[in-house]
Design a protein around this motif. Structure first.
Motif, PDB file in Angstrom:
ATOM      1  N   ASP A  63     -12.890  13.546   2.340  1.00 40.41           N
ATOM      2  CA  ASP A  63     -14.149  12.799   2.433  1.00 40.41           C
ATOM      3  C   ASP A  63     -14.046  11.430   1.776  1.00 40.41           C
ATOM      4  N   ALA A  64     -13.469  11.390   0.579  1.00 44.00           N
ATOM      5  CA  ALA A  64     -13.330  10.113  -0.126  1.00 44.00           C
ATOM      6  C   ALA A  64     -12.412   9.169   0.646  1.00 44.00           C
ATOM      7  N   GLY A  65     -11.313   9.694   1.155  1.00 45.52           N
ATOM      8  CA  GLY A  65     -10.393   8.871   1.934  1.00 45.52           C
ATOM      9  C   GLY A  65     -11.034   8.351   3.208  1.00 45.52           C
ATOM     10  N   GLY A  66     -11.808   9.205   3.877  1.00 49.70           N
ATOM     11  CA  GLY A  66     -12.505   8.765   5.093  1.00 49.70           C
ATOM     12  C   GLY A  66     -13.536   7.685   4.802  1.00 49.70           C
ATOM     13  N   THR A  67     -14.240   7.823   3.685  1.00 51.80           N
ATOM     14  CA  THR A  67     -15.237   6.811   3.313  1.00 51.80           C
ATOM     15  C   THR A  67     -14.583   5.475   3.005  1.00 51.80           C
ATOM     16  N   ILE A  68     -13.511   5.503   2.219  1.00 47.49           N
ATOM     17  CA  ILE A  68     -12.807   4.257   1.875  1.00 47.49           C
ATOM     18  C   ILE A  68     -12.172   3.651   3.116  1.00 47.49           C
ATOM     19  N   SER A  93      -5.756  -3.037   1.181  1.00 48.02           N
ATOM     20  CA  SER A  93      -5.600  -1.992   0.163  1.00 48.02           C
ATOM     21  C   SER A  93      -6.603  -0.865   0.386  1.00 48.02           C
ATOM     22  N   ASP A  94      -7.810  -1.201   0.855  1.00 44.86           N
ATOM     23  CA  ASP A  94      -8.780  -0.146   1.183  1.00 44.86           C
ATOM     24  C   ASP A  94      -8.250   0.739   2.304  1.00 44.86           C
ATOM     25  N   LEU A  95      -7.651   0.122   3.299  1.00 45.40           N
ATOM     26  CA  LEU A  95      -7.105   0.904   4.410  1.00 45.40           C
ATOM     27  C   LEU A  95      -5.946   1.793   3.948  1.00 45.40           C
ATOM     28  N   MET A  96      -5.090   1.261   3.092  1.00 43.98           N
ATOM     29  CA  MET A  96      -3.941   2.035   2.618  1.00 43.98           C
ATOM     30  C   MET A  96      -4.380   3.185   1.709  1.00 43.98           C
ATOM     31  N   VAL A  97      -5.255   2.897   0.748  1.00 42.28           N
ATOM     32  CA  VAL A  97      -5.709   3.937  -0.178  1.00 42.28           C
ATOM     33  C   VAL A  97      -6.509   4.996   0.567  1.00 42.28           C
ATOM     34  N   GLY A  98      -7.392   4.565   1.458  1.00 40.55           N
ATOM     35  CA  GLY A  98      -8.195   5.506   2.219  1.00 40.55           C
ATOM     36  C   GLY A  98      -7.362   6.417   3.097  1.00 40.55           C
ATOM     37  N   SER A  99      -6.361   5.839   3.748  1.00 46.32           N
ATOM     38  CA  SER A  99      -5.526   6.677   4.620  1.00 46.32           C
ATOM     39  C   SER A  99      -4.664   7.631   3.789  1.00 46.32           C
ATOM     40  N   ALA A 100      -4.196   7.189   2.612  1.00 45.66           N
ATOM     41  CA  ALA A 100      -3.405   8.078   1.759  1.00 45.66           C
ATOM     42  C   ALA A 100      -4.248   9.244   1.248  1.00 45.66           C
ATOM     43  N   LEU A 101      -5.452   8.957   0.768  1.00 44.49           N
ATOM     44  CA  LEU A 101      -6.328  10.029   0.282  1.00 44.49           C
ATOM     45  C   LEU A 101      -6.713  10.986   1.402  1.00 44.49           C
TER      46      LEU A 101
END
Length: 148
Positions: A63-68, A93-101
């Motif tokens: 959920d957190a990754g999808g939101t970011i 960075s938002d795209l990278m962190v969100g996709s990783a989470l």
């Protein structure tokens, strides 16, 4: 000078005094998973405890990754000035962190989700050994009685 000799004498006598004292016997070590013998019901309960423990945060990560990821994609789509370097770095960075989470959450949900649990328990009930990734993660604490 007298204090120095007194200190040296005390330090010289300390190891001899401690060598004469008896040390208490070490407490017996807790049984390891390899040496302990558990019934099939205990093992299935421990596997259930393990799977519940490992899937506890999977939904939150996804959920957190999808939101970011969504916030980064929306910011990237709505950007009108393509020369704003700082904004581009933030969005990337938002795209990278969100996709990783999100990827980590989906991986945990797939690896320790309900369908995989049923598959592992079904195979174990038919006499097959537990998969290596489950055996590696089983700890003695999962075998303690715990009401579900």
């Amino acid at each position: 000078m007298r204090h120095l000799f007194l200190l040296a004498a005390l330090l010289a006598a300390a190891p001899a005094a401690s060598a004469q004292s008896s040390t208490p016997a070490a407490a017996p070590a807790a049984p390891s998973l390899a040496s302990a013998h558990y019934s099939a019901a205990d093992t299935i309960r421990a596997v259930r405890h393990l799977f519940e423990h490992r899937t506890r945060g999977a939904g939150g990560y996804a959920d957190a990754g999808g939101t970011i990821l969504t916030a980064g994609a929306v910011a990237m789509a709505l950007r009108t000035d393509s020369t704003a370097e700082g904004q581009r770095i933030d969005n990337n960075s938002d795209l990278m962190v969100g996709s990783a989470l999100m990827g980590y959450g989906l991986f945990r949900a797939a690896r320790f989700g309900r369908p995989r649990y049923e598959q592992v328990v079904g195979a174990y009930a038919q006499g097959e050994p537990l998969p290596a990734y489950v055996r590696r993660r089983l700890k003695p604490k999962y075998f303690r009685y715990r009401a579900f």
